[in-house]
Design an enzyme around this catalytic site. Structure first.
Site, PDB file in Angstrom:
ATOM      1  N   CYS A 115     -28.341  37.853   7.493  1.00 41.83           N
ATOM      2  CA  CYS A 115     -28.056  36.945   6.378  1.00 41.83           C
ATOM      3  C   CYS A 115     -26.892  36.005   6.671  1.00 41.83           C
ATOM      4  CB  CYS A 115     -27.780  37.745   5.106  1.00 41.83           C
ATOM      5  SG  CYS A 115     -29.201  38.742   4.632  1.00 41.83           S
ATOM      6  N   HIS A 256     -23.788  34.124  -0.357  1.00 39.82           N
ATOM      7  CA  HIS A 256     -25.105  34.659  -0.006  1.00 39.82           C
ATOM      8  C   HIS A 256     -25.716  35.304  -1.249  1.00 39.82           C
ATOM      9  CE1 HIS A 256     -28.302  36.636   1.987  1.00 39.82           C
ATOM     10  NE2 HIS A 256     -27.797  37.851   1.880  1.00 39.82           N
ATOM     11  N   ASN A 286     -33.368  37.222  -2.151  1.00 37.38           N
ATOM     12  CA  ASN A 286     -32.626  37.107  -0.894  1.00 37.38           C
ATOM     13  C   ASN A 286     -33.540  36.515   0.179  1.00 37.38           C
ATOM     14  OD1 ASN A 286     -31.198  37.472   1.468  1.00 37.38           O
ATOM     15  ND2 ASN A 286     -30.588  39.579   1.034  1.00 37.38           N
TER      16      ASN A 286
HETATM   17  N1  COA Z   1     -37.063  50.570  -9.080  1.00 37.66           N
HETATM   18  C1  COA Z   1     -36.639  51.674  -9.691  1.00 37.66           C
HETATM   19  N2  COA Z   1     -35.786  52.530  -9.127  1.00 37.66           N
HETATM   20  C2  COA Z   1     -35.336  52.256  -7.895  1.00 37.66           C
HETATM   21  C3  COA Z   1     -35.737  51.101  -7.197  1.00 37.66           C
HETATM   22  C4  COA Z   1     -36.649  50.247  -7.843  1.00 37.66           C
HETATM   23  N3  COA Z   1     -37.090  49.118  -7.255  1.00 37.66           N
HETATM   24  N4  COA Z   1     -35.114  51.086  -6.003  1.00 37.66           N
HETATM   25  C5  COA Z   1     -34.353  52.175  -5.933  1.00 37.66           C
HETATM   26  N5  COA Z   1     -34.480  52.882  -7.068  1.00 37.66           N
HETATM   27  C6  COA Z   1     -33.844  54.142  -7.443  1.00 37.66           C
HETATM   28  C7  COA Z   1     -33.393  54.921  -6.240  1.00 37.66           C
HETATM   29  O1  COA Z   1     -34.466  55.648  -5.700  1.00 37.66           O
HETATM   30  C8  COA Z   1     -32.329  55.825  -6.849  1.00 37.66           C
HETATM   31  O2  COA Z   1     -32.979  56.919  -7.462  1.00 37.66           O
HETATM   32  P1  COA Z   1     -32.406  58.403  -7.306  1.00 37.66           P
HETATM   33  O3  COA Z   1     -31.015  58.336  -7.899  1.00 37.66           O
HETATM   34  O4  COA Z   1     -33.381  59.221  -8.078  1.00 37.66           O
HETATM   35  O5  COA Z   1     -32.387  58.650  -5.837  1.00 37.66           O
HETATM   36  C9  COA Z   1     -31.735  54.973  -7.969  1.00 37.66           C
HETATM   37  O6  COA Z   1     -32.663  53.888  -8.176  1.00 37.66           O
HETATM   38  C10 COA Z   1     -30.367  54.401  -7.647  1.00 37.66           C
HETATM   39  O7  COA Z   1     -30.352  53.923  -6.346  1.00 37.66           O
HETATM   40  P2  COA Z   1     -29.112  53.209  -5.715  1.00 37.66           P
HETATM   41  O8  COA Z   1     -29.458  52.817  -4.333  1.00 37.66           O
HETATM   42  O9  COA Z   1     -27.896  54.029  -5.927  1.00 37.66           O
HETATM   43  O10 COA Z   1     -28.981  51.946  -6.692  1.00 37.66           O
HETATM   44  P3  COA Z   1     -28.008  50.728  -6.565  1.00 37.66           P
HETATM   45  O11 COA Z   1     -27.294  50.543  -7.821  1.00 37.66           O
HETATM   46  O12 COA Z   1     -27.199  50.784  -5.306  1.00 37.66           O
HETATM   47  O13 COA Z   1     -29.023  49.496  -6.429  1.00 37.66           O
HETATM   48  C11 COA Z   1     -29.844  48.087  -4.678  1.00 37.66           C
HETATM   49  C12 COA Z   1     -29.918  49.447  -5.361  1.00 37.66           C
HETATM   50  C13 COA Z   1     -30.762  48.113  -3.465  1.00 37.66           C
HETATM   51  C14 COA Z   1     -30.319  47.047  -5.647  1.00 37.66           C
HETATM   52  C15 COA Z   1     -28.399  47.805  -4.263  1.00 37.66           C
HETATM   53  O14 COA Z   1     -27.865  48.903  -3.590  1.00 37.66           O
HETATM   54  C16 COA Z   1     -28.247  46.585  -3.382  1.00 37.66           C
HETATM   55  O15 COA Z   1     -28.474  45.476  -3.810  1.00 37.66           O
HETATM   56  N6  COA Z   1     -27.771  46.772  -2.152  1.00 37.66           N
HETATM   57  C17 COA Z   1     -27.477  45.694  -1.238  1.00 37.66           C
HETATM   58  C18 COA Z   1     -28.741  45.286  -0.642  1.00 37.66           C
HETATM   59  C19 COA Z   1     -28.685  43.980   0.037  1.00 37.66           C
HETATM   60  O16 COA Z   1     -28.471  42.999  -0.568  1.00 37.66           O
HETATM   61  N7  COA Z   1     -28.951  43.922   1.332  1.00 37.66           N
HETATM   62  C20 COA Z   1     -29.167  42.731   2.064  1.00 37.66           C
HETATM   63  C21 COA Z   1     -28.066  42.340   2.960  1.00 37.66           C
HETATM   64  S1  COA Z   1     -26.734  41.698   2.122  1.00 37.66           S
END
Ligand code: COA
Length: 331
Positions: A115, A256, A286
């Site tokens: 990214c 970003h 993204n």
């Molecule tokens: N729908 C419903 N539930 C979902 C889900 C979806 N699409 N994706 C994940 N979950 C669940 C997980 O399985 C987890 O369940 P569990 O607690 O039973 O295991 C729960 O939601 C929480 O997951 P977590 O990863 O702690 O949530 P989060 O608040 O961190 O949000 C992201 C998840 C992916 C949105 C977030 O971590 C994120 O944006 N990360 C950065 C990703 C990114 O931008 N990467 C690119 C490079 S910058």
């Protein structure tokens, strides 16, 4: 910086027509539109139609950029494409773009930095201009993330979309304006937290790798999230401080677009209110190397919000890990 700076003279973009909404994703994986919106800020993303590759988008973004500046493709000296989803491993997407544009004098290459691909490419190109070696460079950020998404994995497939942006860099008429500074970082120890395991020289494609769905992006979302907030905010603050500026001095912050919560946390730590932050993650999600030029397009063309003398900071964080910031004073 050298005796001259580079400035962004023009911008162009390409967004595929097809929209994949949160409601569409509800029918594909175990998720809800509400979960996606509240956890990420994303409502929909664009998807490139089958049969087309990255260069299709990159060429269209570049054409718009050149048309806006009334510069012909033959005048371009260098083409750099920031991408992790090239049409194919080689030739580079930059070569395909060079041919398709008719940029007969240009040399070029792809730059792979997740990214951060666009800002790494932008500062590389700026150095070429500052050194006096080049006069006209096309910098493109373009990714077709839908081609490396596992639409059975709710952790990743909700986050990404397809899109491309392009800018034209030239020597700035006034060296107190243009691209003033950059700070970039890499920390390879985060590589496993966001990667595509197979398809390269270490694990070439096999029936097994395809069966195991190893040609798709895998991510430890919450760990990437924490790292991204911390480092993007730190590097954005550092570039301001190094140049004797504060968040108050910024006309616009172009972060970003990975997650609205990451954007908000960074802006808050920098002391920038939301109305000075460009946000389009709700519409495009993204797009990896595409996000920052797409933000610039929104700021310049759609919203007409940039004027001469404005300070802008672009910041990104991505796979690698890679991250960084670029400071510009608009010309
Ligand atoms: N729908 C419903 N539930 C979902 C889900 C979806 N699409 N994706 C994940 N979950 C669940 C997980 O399985 C987890 O369940 P569990 O607690 O039973 O295991 C729960 O939601 C929480 O997951 P977590 O990863 O702690 O949530 P989060 O608040 O961190 O949000 C992201 C998840 C992916 C949105 C977030 O971590 C994120 O944006 N990360 C950065 C990703 C990114 O931008 N990467 C690119 C490079 S910058």
């Amino acid at each position: 910086m050298g005796s001259r700076t580079a400035y962004i003279r023009s911008v162009g973009r390409f967004l595929p027509e097809k929209r994949l909404t949160n409601e569409d994703l509800e029918k594909m994986v175990d998720t809800t539109s509400e979960w996606i919106l509240t956890r990420t800020g994303i409502r929909e993303r664009r998807i490139l139609e089958p049969g087309l590759g990255n260069s299709y988008m990159a060429v269209r973004a570049a054409r718009e950029c050149l048309e806006r500046a009334q510069v012909s493709p033959e005048e371009i000296e260098v083409i750099i494409v920031g991408t992790i989803t090239p049409d194919m491993p080689f030739p580079a997407t930059a070569c395909l773009v060079q041919k398709e544009l008719g940029a007969s004098r240009a040399w070029g290459f792809d730059l792979s930095a997740g990214c951060s691909g666009f800002i790494f490419a932008l500062s590389t190109a700026a150095q070429m201009i500052e050194s006096g070696g080049q006069e006209k460079i096309l910098v493109i950020g373009s990714d077709v993330m839908s081609r490396i998404m596992d639409y059975q994995d709710r952790n990743t497939c909700i986050l990404f979309g397809d899109g491309a942006g392009a800018v034209l860099l030239e020597p700035c008429p006034d060296k107190d304006h243009g691209i003033l500074d950059y700070i970039h970082h890499t920390d390879g120890s985060g590589g496993d937290l966001l990667c595509l395991k197979a398809g390269g020289s270490l694990r070439p494609p096999t029936l097994e790798s395809v069966r195991n769905r190893e040609h798709y992006v895998r991510q430890q979302g919450s760990q990437v999230f924490k790292y991204a907030v911390k480092e993007m905010a730190q590097v954005s603050g550092a570039i301001l401080e190094r140049n004797g500026l504060t968040g108050e001095d910024l006309a616009l912050f172009l972060p970003h677009q990975a997650n609205l919560r990451i954007i908000d946390a960074c802006a808050q730590r920098m002391g920038i209110d939301r109305d000075r932050v460009i946000i389009n993650v709700d519409r495009y999600a993204n797009t990896t190397a595409g996000t920052i030029p797409l933000c610039l397009y929104d700021a310049l063309v759609e919203q007409n919000r940039v004027k001469k003398g404005d300070y802008l900071v672009m910041s990104a964080f991505g796979a690698g890990f890679t991250w960084g910031s670029v400071l510009l004073r608009w010309w």
